[in-house]
Scaffold this active site. Sequence first.
Site, PDB file in Angstrom:
ATOM      1  N   GLU A   1      15.546   0.255  -6.833  1.00  0.00           N
ATOM      2  CA  GLU A   1      15.253  -0.715  -7.887  1.00  0.00           C
ATOM      3  C   GLU A   1      16.272  -0.625  -9.028  1.00  0.00           C
ATOM      4  OE1 GLU A   1      10.609  -1.576  -7.864  1.00  0.00           O
ATOM      5  OE2 GLU A   1      11.023   0.529  -8.260  1.00  0.00           O
TER       6      GLU A   1
ATOM      7  N   GLY B   1      -0.042   1.457  -4.856  1.00  0.00           N
ATOM      8  CA  GLY B   1      -1.056   0.667  -4.168  1.00  0.00           C
ATOM      9  C   GLY B   1      -2.042   1.529  -3.419  1.00  0.00           C
TER      10      GLY B   1
ATOM     11  N   ASN C   1       8.070  -1.790 -11.612  1.00  0.00           N
ATOM     12  CA  ASN C   1       8.947  -0.934 -12.400  1.00  0.00           C
ATOM     13  C   ASN C   1       9.999  -1.779 -13.105  1.00  0.00           C
ATOM     14  OD1 ASN C   1       7.965   1.693 -12.066  1.00  0.00           O
ATOM     15  ND2 ASN C   1       9.000   1.940 -10.099  1.00  0.00           N
TER      16      ASN C   1
ATOM     17  N   LYS D   1       7.650   2.519 -20.957  1.00  0.00           N
ATOM     18  CA  LYS D   1       7.850   3.149 -19.648  1.00  0.00           C
ATOM     19  C   LYS D   1       9.313   3.083 -19.229  1.00  0.00           C
ATOM     20  CE  LYS D   1       6.585   3.426 -14.837  1.00  0.00           C
ATOM     21  NZ  LYS D   1       5.821   2.920 -13.699  1.00  0.00           N
TER      22      LYS D   1
ATOM     23  N   ALA E   1       0.837  -1.211   0.000  1.00  0.00           N
ATOM     24  CA  ALA E   1       0.000   0.000   0.000  1.00  0.00           C
ATOM     25  C   ALA E   1       0.862   1.246   0.000  1.00  0.00           C
ATOM     26  CB  ALA E   1      -0.926  -0.009   1.213  1.00  0.00           C
ATOM     27  N   GLY E   2       1.884   1.248  -0.839  1.00  0.00           N
ATOM     28  CA  GLY E   2       2.709   2.436  -0.993  1.00  0.00           C
ATOM     29  C   GLY E   2       2.040   3.434  -1.922  1.00  0.00           C
TER      30      GLY E   2
END
Length: 332
Positions: free
Chosen positions: A290, A12, A102, A209, A8-9
Site C-alpha cells: 500500500e 476483517g 490504511n 494513524k 477476511a484478512g
Amino acid sequence: MRIAILGAGAIGGVLAARLATAGHAVAVLARGPHGEALRRGGIALATPQGEIRARVSALASAAALAEPDVVFLCVKAADLPAIAAVLPEAVRRAALIVPVLNGIPFWYRPDTLAAPLRFADPGGRLACLFAGTRLVGGVAHFAAEVMAPGRVRQTSGGRLVLGPVGRGLAGRGPAGATADDCARSVAALNAAGVEAEVTSDIACAVWTKLVGNAAFNPVSALTGATMAQICEDETLLGIIRIVMAEVMTVARQYGVMVPVSIDQRIAMARRIGGSKLSMLQDLERGRPIEADTLLGAVAELGDRAGVATPIVDMLRALVVMRASRNLAGRAA
C-alpha cells in the site's frame, strides 16, 4: 444485525470472529483456501486472552449478499475498485458502508482540492461508485495477521474509530451516514468486544494513524524489523521522527492538527510490541503493498500545498522497488 465483511484478512478476520461470537449474522466474502476453510470450520481467532471460534457464512461472490445492515470493506486499497464495482446496487444504497482502509482513503478530499487524489482515487472512480451511499469513515488500530487459511491472530488490543465522512471531506463524492448511524455500529462493536468509538472529526483520526503508518510501515518492509525492533533502534527512530514531522506538516496545510506529539505517537506504536506490520506481511506473502495510499497520497497532498516531503518520497521509491523486485523474483 446482518453484517457483511468484504476482505477476511487480518482486520476483517478480527471483526468477523468477534461479531459472529456476539450473535450477529456475519457473511464474509472470501475465496480460495481461506474461503474453503471458513466454509468448513468457521474462523479461528487467536487473542492474548485465548482462542475464539465462530461460524460465519463464507460467500464466493458479493452478488450473494442478502441485504446486510452494515458492510465493512476490509480489502486493500488496490482491491477496492473491483469489489465496489460488483456490490449489488441494493446493498450500496441501503447498507451502512464502512471502508476500513490504511492511509489516505478515497473519500478524503479537502474543500481546497477540486480534483480527487490520483494516489487515493485515480480518476475519481470510487467517489462515483459510492456517491449517495451511507458512507462511514473507519480507522482501525489493530495488530493482527492471517496465520493460515481460516486462522487469524490478534497480537494486541485494537480500537476502531468511526465517523461521518461529511460533504466537505468528500468534495462532490459520497456522504450520507449520520452520527447516529455511527453510534449504532459502535455500540454493536463494543458489545462484541471490539473497542470502538465515534469521532466528529474523522479526518483527524485518519491523519493521526497515518503519521505512524507512513513512517513505520515502509521502514519495517525495508528492514524486516518488527515494531518492537524498530522502536529499540535509535537510528531507525531518527528516520521515523523525520517522516512523522513531514506528514504532520502536510496535515497542517489542510487544517488538521494531529493531537499527539511525535514522541506520543511513537509511544502509541510501542504498545503494539513485536507485531509484524502490514506492509512487511504483504511483502512476505508476495502481495502488492500500500505505498500509494500511505506515502504517495501524502506526497501528492504536500505537492499541491507547496510542501516538500523528501523522506516520504525516498521511502516510497525504495519500498516500491523492493516490492517490485520481490514480485519479479517470485514469478521467475
